[in-house]
Motif scaffolding. Structure first.
Motif, PDB file in Angstrom:
ATOM      1  N   UNK A 379       3.508   1.058  -5.580  1.00  0.00           N
ATOM      2  CA  UNK A 379       3.025   2.395  -5.229  1.00  0.00           C
ATOM      3  C   UNK A 379       1.599   2.413  -4.722  1.00  0.00           C
ATOM      4  N   UNK A 380       0.929   1.263  -4.741  1.00  0.00           N
ATOM      5  CA  UNK A 380      -0.479   1.249  -4.343  1.00  0.00           C
ATOM      6  C   UNK A 380      -0.633   1.188  -2.820  1.00  0.00           C
ATOM      7  N   UNK A 381      -1.519   2.031  -2.321  1.00  0.00           N
ATOM      8  CA  UNK A 381      -1.725   2.119  -0.873  1.00  0.00           C
ATOM      9  C   UNK A 381      -2.420   0.898  -0.286  1.00  0.00           C
ATOM     10  N   UNK A 382      -1.967   0.528   0.895  1.00  0.00           N
ATOM     11  CA  UNK A 382      -2.653  -0.526   1.647  1.00  0.00           C
ATOM     12  C   UNK A 382      -2.843  -0.037   3.082  1.00  0.00           C
ATOM     13  N   UNK A 383      -4.021  -0.312   3.625  1.00  0.00           N
ATOM     14  CA  UNK A 383      -4.268   0.091   5.010  1.00  0.00           C
ATOM     15  C   UNK A 383      -4.385  -1.161   5.869  1.00  0.00           C
ATOM     16  N   UNK A 384      -3.488  -1.346   6.818  1.00  0.00           N
ATOM     17  CA  UNK A 384      -3.595  -2.524   7.683  1.00  0.00           C
ATOM     18  C   UNK A 384      -4.963  -2.562   8.374  1.00  0.00           C
ATOM     19  N   UNK A 385      -5.579  -3.727   8.360  1.00  0.00           N
ATOM     20  CA  UNK A 385      -6.914  -3.884   8.916  1.00  0.00           C
ATOM     21  C   UNK A 385      -6.948  -3.533  10.413  1.00  0.00           C
TER      22      UNK A 385
END
Ligand code: GPW
Length: 829
Positions: A379-385
């Motif tokens: 559930x943790x958000x990740x933002x593609x670099x």
């Protein structure tokens, strides 16, 4: 000049008739004036909706008076303020809540009845403001109510979506999504602030410039849009304080694209401009997973950037030294969704206010606090670099710099433990290089909060173990709460009256601990009688709704058994349905005399599935298929009914919760961070059937295990059971009901196959099979208790009596004192 201004102000004040009056005649005049002049209908001919509009505008005027006074008072006192940043708010309706909090509900009811209208009927005209998905969003709304009521100097910031959460339409038992264009009929509860606007930048490049001999970074944006403020006044109860929920809408910017007009293609230039508005056009309907979408990232930055500019502007109005910033500002991150605020504050302080990096960093570390609402690493958000670098190039640099400093520091603390370093890094070097929003939020916040004790334990030992070991002092928890103003006073007026009568005071509406006073009367025959009457009336209301909606007549003598919440595998609506199939199967195999002993049930399920969540949609269809079979089986009659309530939302919850005898909160242990629905049911005297998950563990401590129906694996048993798997040869009852679906007993055999696959054989990740036996036992215990109505009613009273700890007033006071460090600031009457 000062004398002149004062003279002018005095003259203006003289022209005002003082504050608006709230006697019935004044209210009637105001309502009719609004019908005639604001709504522009003739006061001699208007319908219920127009009456609602006139009514709500007259309420709005009264809200505005208090709101102006409060804002002026805050400005004069200049206390430390908390800014609550959330991408979602589920406000529901505002009319009843407003008049109750303003303390003029009865005056309005009387004024309207003299005009020939009924308050309740007009209140029904209002649509829901559904700018959020589920528990997280409703929590924000409850917390705003508590912030206002407890006189805290607080602002809520968010996005003014033009389309709220989709409407759920059920056709043939399948969910279809319809757009919720909620602003179609106007929104009297917001105030458009056409002059409160900020430019928000996107894309472009970062260049280095020399300023006074100092190197600095300049972001040359490739696109600019304008953020316009819409203020929603939030009135407190029993106080004049009325705080602001400021929502931003995107508008095209005039500053930027002058060039495009000179290219000759005027029409296309205007059409392109208009695209800016899409940023705030629609709420993402997936409860928790929206990874890697550019529009979502744009929404996050848009609202963060406008809010931070607004906050800094307000600070600079009264201060000229950023060393005072942390004494005046607390920023609360509602999950990681607004975590770009961290790099934005760094950027503004360093690039625009010309502070040194280290001074800016010192400030940032003292103002942010972060609350996480999830248990699952997925559930943790990740933002593609790549995405971040193209949309917000300067932010990417800043986050890299923050990470560099953090990792260097970390190496000194823990040495060259590469596994741990790479787990804790803000930047993830995977197949898709990305930014871990949670790690960023933890590193930069002074406090990290969980939302229940169980959640806190899981954060410490699993999800954020590495960080906890590094900074144990950062971690806290504030068990969620809900506001008793909305969930008792507004939605259950008869129970509200009964409570006040027996406690001899209405003080519990502001001080909910007083509810424990009901305990001593739990066995009192008179209270029990009145309690049952109130519950019966609420069940009647619900039964009428069910009939109007589905044509199904349900018996008021049956136990109303409710599960309403977003549809998720971990929340296990499927377990509920399998239990219902089992009950049906048992009834079918009984003889006449056994059937007479069955406790009749009306099972009610409601909730939306994320549009792309196939399994959740199949659960909805299964519910309809099973209902179709059961409800039309003459062998069963009133012994068992199954109803799916379509388009579940806040106002449906207000109707359903007071009518529930039993409610289900049956997530697999260790998966529900807190859960807040259970608290609303508890307040309304519904008994809980629950697993030991999230906040139910604390509910048990408050009301005693003997006053609810507990079942299922405990948090620490789950891994072992998962390992073991469900053996269908042992769990025969479970195997049988799954088989019934597989064999096409309810039709749609092929369609349900993949759904059955999630629970039988090797998979069963959420342990439906291993919990099934104890689930049935808990259900049987509930049946047994229901037969003894005196016992049931006592348990019901004790549930309400023990619900005080689960008020958002308690949560907010705890945040104010132990996380934000703010004090009350009460506007004098
Ligand atoms: F994934 N919650 C929610 F943690 O409604 F961000 N939406 C979400 O996207 C998330 C959490 C997120 C809920 C939790 O599931 C629930 O257990 C909790 O009571 C609620 O947030 C409020 O804290």
């Amino acid at each position: 000049a000062l004398g002149e201004r004062r003279a002018k102000a005095e003259r203006m004040f003289g022209l005002m008739d003082g504050f608006l009056k709230s006697d019935p005649i004044s209210l009637q005049k105001d309502i009719l004036n609004h019908v005639e002049y604001t709504v522009a209908r003739s006061r001699f001919s208007f319908d219920d909706f127009e009456a609602y509009q006139g009514l709500s505008h007259s309420v709005r005027d009264r809200l505005i008076e208090r709101w102006h006074d409060t804002q002026l008072y805050f400005k004069r006192k200049d206390p430390k303020r908390v800014y609550f940043l959330s991408l979602e708010y589920l406000m529901g309706r505002s009319l009843s809540n407003s008049v109750i909090n303003l303390g003029i509900r009865d005056e309005y009811a009387e004024a309207l009845s003299q005009l020939g209208f009924e308050f309740e009927v007009l209140a029904e005209q209002e649509g829901d403001a559904a700018l959020g998905n589920g528990g997280l969003a409703r929590l924000s709304a409850c917390q705003m109510d508590s912030l206002a009521t407890l006189d805290y100097p607080a602002w809520g910031y968010g996005l003014r979506y033009q389309y709220g959460l989709f409407r759920q339409l059920i056709l043939d038992g399948f969910q279809h999504e319809q757009p919720d264009y909620w602003l179609n009929f106007g929104n009297p509860w917001e105030i458009e602030r056409i002059h409160v606007t900020y430019p928000v930048k996107f894309y472009g490049t970062v260049e280095e410039e020399l300023l006074n001999g100092k190197k600095c970074k300049v972001w040359i944006p490739g696109e600019m849009v304008e953020a316009v403020a819409y203020d929603n006044p939030i009135p407190g109860y029993g106080t004049r304080n009325t705080i602001t929920l400021r929502l931003w809408a995107a508008k095209p910017s005039d500053q930027y694209d002058m060039e495009s007009y000179n290219t000759g293609d005027y029409i296309n230039a205007v059409v392109n401009r208009q695209k800016a508005e899409t940023i705030s056009s629609v709420l993402y309907p997936d409860d928790r997973s929206h990874q890697g979408k550019e529009l979502r990232l744009k929404q996050q930055y848009f609202f963060v950037s406008a809010s931070i500019q607004d906050i800094i502007r307000r600070f600079k109005d009264a201060h000229n030294n950023f060393d005072e910033f942390q004494e005046k500002v607390a920023l609360q991150l509602n999950d990681t969704h607004p975590s770009l605020a961290i790099s934005e504050v760094m950027r503004v302080l360093v690039d625009e206010e010309n502070l040194d990096w280290s001074r800016a960093w010192g400030i940032v570390c003292k103002i942010f606090s972060f609350t996480t609402h999830t248990v699952l690493a997925e559930g943790l958000e990740k933002i593609p670099v790549d995405l971040l670098g193209s949309l917000l190039p300067r932010h990417l640099e800043i986050i890299y710099d923050i990470n560099f400093n953090f990792v260097e520091e970390l190496k000194k603390r823990i040495g060259m433990d590469y596994n741990r370093l790479s787990r804790m890094s803000i930047v993830e070097d995977g197949a898709v290089k990305s930014i871990r929003s949670a790690n960023l939020s933890i590193v930069c916040s002074h406090t990290v909060n969980g939302v229940s004790r169980v959640h806190f334990e899981l954060l410490k030992t699993k999800l954020f173990k590495d960080f906890y070991e590094l900074w144990p002092e950062k971690f806290q928890y504030k068990t969620n709460g809900v506001t008793q103003r909305r969930w008792i006073v507004v939605s259950n007026p008869s129970l509200c009256g009964l409570i006040s009568k027996w406690l001899g005071t209405e003080a519990w509406i502001r001080n909910v601990d007083l509810l424990t006073g009901l305990r001593e009367y739990a066995a009192n025959a008179d209270l029990q009688q009145e309690w049952k009457m109130v519950r019966k009336v609420n069940k009647m209301r619900l039964a009428e709704y069910i009939e109007a909606m589905s044509g199904l007549k349900v018996s008021l003598d049956a136990m109303f058994d409710v599960q309403i919440k977003r549809i998720h595998e971990y929340k296990r609506q499927l377990l509920n349905i399998l239990g219902i199939i089992h009950r049906y199967d048992c009834i079918k195999s009984m003889n006449e005399s056994d059937r007479r002993k069955v406790v009749p049930r009306v099972c009610i399920i409601g909730g939306k599935a994320a549009p792309g969540y196939e399994i959740a949609k199949k659960i909805i269809k299964l519910c309809h298929a099973v209902a179709e079979k059961i409800n039309n089986d003459s062998d069963v009659g009133d012994l068992l009914k199954l109803v799916f309530i379509p388009d579940y939302n806040v106002s449906v919850a207000e109707l359903v919760i007071p009518g529930a005898d039993l409610s289900q909160h049956i997530s697999t242990a260790g998966h529900e961070a807190s859960g807040t629905g259970c608290m609303k049911f508890l307040m309304n005297g519904s008994l809980l059937l629950a697993t030991a998950d999230g906040s139910t563990v604390e509910i048990i401590e408050e009301i005693g295990a003997e006053n609810l129906f507990l079942f299922g694996a405990k948090v620490d048993e789950v891994p072992m059971l998962r390992e073991k798997g469900t053996d269908m040869r042992v769990n025969l009852q479970f195997a049988r009901v799954v088989r019934m679906i597989r064999d096409g007993y309810f039709g749609f055999q092929d369609y349900f196959e993949s759904l059955c696959d999630t629970v039988d054989g090797g998979s069963d990740f959420y342990l439906l099979g291993s919990d099934f036996g104890s689930y049935l036992e808990a259900q049987a215990a509930a049946d047994k208790a229901f037969v003894d109505q005196e016992k049931w009613t006592r348990m019901s009273i004790l549930s309400t009596a023990g619900s005080g700890r689960f008020s958002s007033d308690r949560t907010i006071q705890d945040y104010a004192e132990n996380t934000w460090g703010i004090e009350r600031c009460r506007c004098p009457f």
